[in-house]
Design an enzyme around this catalytic site. Structure first.
Site, short mmCIF file in Angstrom:
data_model
loop_
_atom_site.label_atom_id
_atom_site.label_comp_id
_atom_site.label_asym_id
_atom_site.label_seq_id
_atom_site.Cartn_x
_atom_site.Cartn_y
_atom_site.Cartn_z
N ARG A 229 0.95 -0.93 0.33
CA ARG A 229 0.05 0.23 -0.18
C ARG A 229 0.84 1.49 0.03
O ARG A 229 1.87 1.14 0.66
CB ARG A 229 -0.73 0.25 1.02
CG ARG A 229 -2.44 -0.94 0.99
CD ARG A 229 -2.71 0.09 0.07
NE ARG A 229 -4.66 -1.34 -0.24
CZ ARG A 229 -4.31 -1.83 -0.85
NH1 ARG A 229 -3.52 -2.25 -2.16
NH2 ARG A 229 -5.93 -2.76 -0.98
N HIS A 277 -1.80 0.79 -10.14
CA HIS A 277 -2.08 -0.60 -9.35
C HIS A 277 -2.70 -1.69 -10.11
O HIS A 277 -3.93 -2.21 -10.41
CB HIS A 277 -2.96 -0.32 -8.19
CG HIS A 277 -3.22 -0.34 -7.45
ND1 HIS A 277 -3.71 -0.32 -6.43
CD2 HIS A 277 -3.82 -1.91 -6.49
CE1 HIS A 277 -3.85 -1.10 -5.20
NE2 HIS A 277 -3.91 -1.75 -5.63
C1 GLV Z 1 -5.39 -4.45 -4.30
O1 GLV Z 1 -4.06 -4.07 -4.46
C2 GLV Z 1 -6.42 -5.55 -3.57
O2 GLV Z 1 -6.16 -5.66 -2.50
O3 GLV Z 1 -6.20 -6.34 -4.04
#
Ligand code: GLV
Length: 314
Positions: A229, A277
């Site tokens: 994160r 991401h």
């Molecule tokens: C991605 O970051 C998730 O939380 O699956």
């Protein structure tokens, strides 16, 4: 626990509706598939289960008994506040994330040890200059996070002979790690020797801003890969570490604010690679499998290995 009214929302809602209805997998349940911005208080009052990547605006627990996260991370649920009701179960998705993150990570590790950037640059000037690649079995890696994802990553790296050390909250030994250190007792020399630092940690009170000036100061020409994160990293300290040589490069898939704002200096720093991401995307099919298994275990009282300990925050 008996579940009757299930509310699905957010990204994937249409795909989930298609898959779950086509298979008639939710026979006997009442279900609503509502796009993110359209969830009403009435929907939330109606539901006893809420399934989404993160809470909607104006989220309320109302009659909820169970919340299921379609992603691995639950920090946005945890950010609802300290008062997660004791009687509301929180589960998260566990699927092929470790494999995906293993491949993402390996791709950038190989790019580094095989000198892709350098040879690309040499080609541009028709320069023939040998630089030996480094073999992965000479490479040292420290993986922060030894959970489902961290362990699978360590297993995959182990197949290439990479020596993997772990860092976790407890420091408990885990398969595939040469050794595991606790967050409070990280051996500075491990960081100094590491070629790659890979972060898979969830965002919790303990991990927020963990990668700070001090931690970066222990590193020595390391490449950091962040697939955990964004909030675990102080990005100002990261940029300083790149400029001072503590870090050689940073590969970042997660950010405190996503999408990463256009004016972030991370976009243009030559040592930083930004990806949007994508290192472990939940597919609709995987979401369905994990959701149905969890529903079954919730209703039958079976073992729930994806239950979130809301006290710990992951
Ligand atoms: C991605 O970051 C998730 O939380 O699956």
């Amino acid at each position: 626990m008996k579940i009757t009214n299930i509310l699905f929302t957010g990204r994937l809602v249409d795909e989930l509706e298609g898959l779950l209805n086509a298979e008639e997998m939710l026979n006997g349940k009442r279900v609503r598939f509502v796009p993110d911005g359209e969830v009403s208080s009435e929907d939330l009052d109606w539901a006893d289960a809420f399934v989404a990547f993160h809470p909607v605006a104006h989220f309320q627990f109302a009659n909820l008994k169970w919340v299921h996260s379609l992603g691995a991370g639950v920090d946005r649920y945890m950010a609802l506040g300290d008062r997660w009701p004791e009687d509301v179960l929180l589960t998260r998705t566990i699927t092929s994330f470790g494999q995906k993150i293993g491949e993402y990570t390996l791709s950038y590790m190989l790019k580094e040890v095989q000198h892709h950037n350098r040879f690309q640059e040499q080609q541009g000037r028709a320069a023939w200059k040998m630089v030996a690649p480094r073999a992965l079995d000479e490479v040292k890696v420290v993986v922060f996070g030894t959970g489902e994802i961290g362990q699978e990553l360590a297993r995959i790296l182990g197949l290439f002979g990479v020596q993997v050390e772990g860092v976790s909250r407890s420091g408990a030994d885990k398969d595939h790690f040469f050794r595991v250190m606790s967050l409070g007792e990280i051996d500075d020399s491990s960081l100094a020797e590491a070629d790659f630092i890979i972060n898979t940690l969830p965002l919790t009170k303990e991990t927020a801003g963990l990668f700070d000036e001090r931690l970066f100061g222990c590193m020595n020409q390391a490449v950091i890969i962040n697939v955990g994160r964004g909030g675990t990293v102080d990005h100002g300290a990261l940029l300083n570490a790149l400029d001072s040589g503590s870090l050689k490069a940073a590969v970042l898939d997660v950010f405190e604010e996503e999408p990463l704002p256009a004016d972030s200096p991370l976009w243009s720093h030559p040592g930083v690679t930004v990806t949007p991401h994508i290192s472990a995307i939940t597919t609709p099919e995987e979401a369905v499998v994990c959701f149905l298994e969890t529903l079954d275990a919730v209703e039958s009282g079976g073992e729930l290995r994806n239950r979130v300990d809301v006290g710990r925050g992951y």
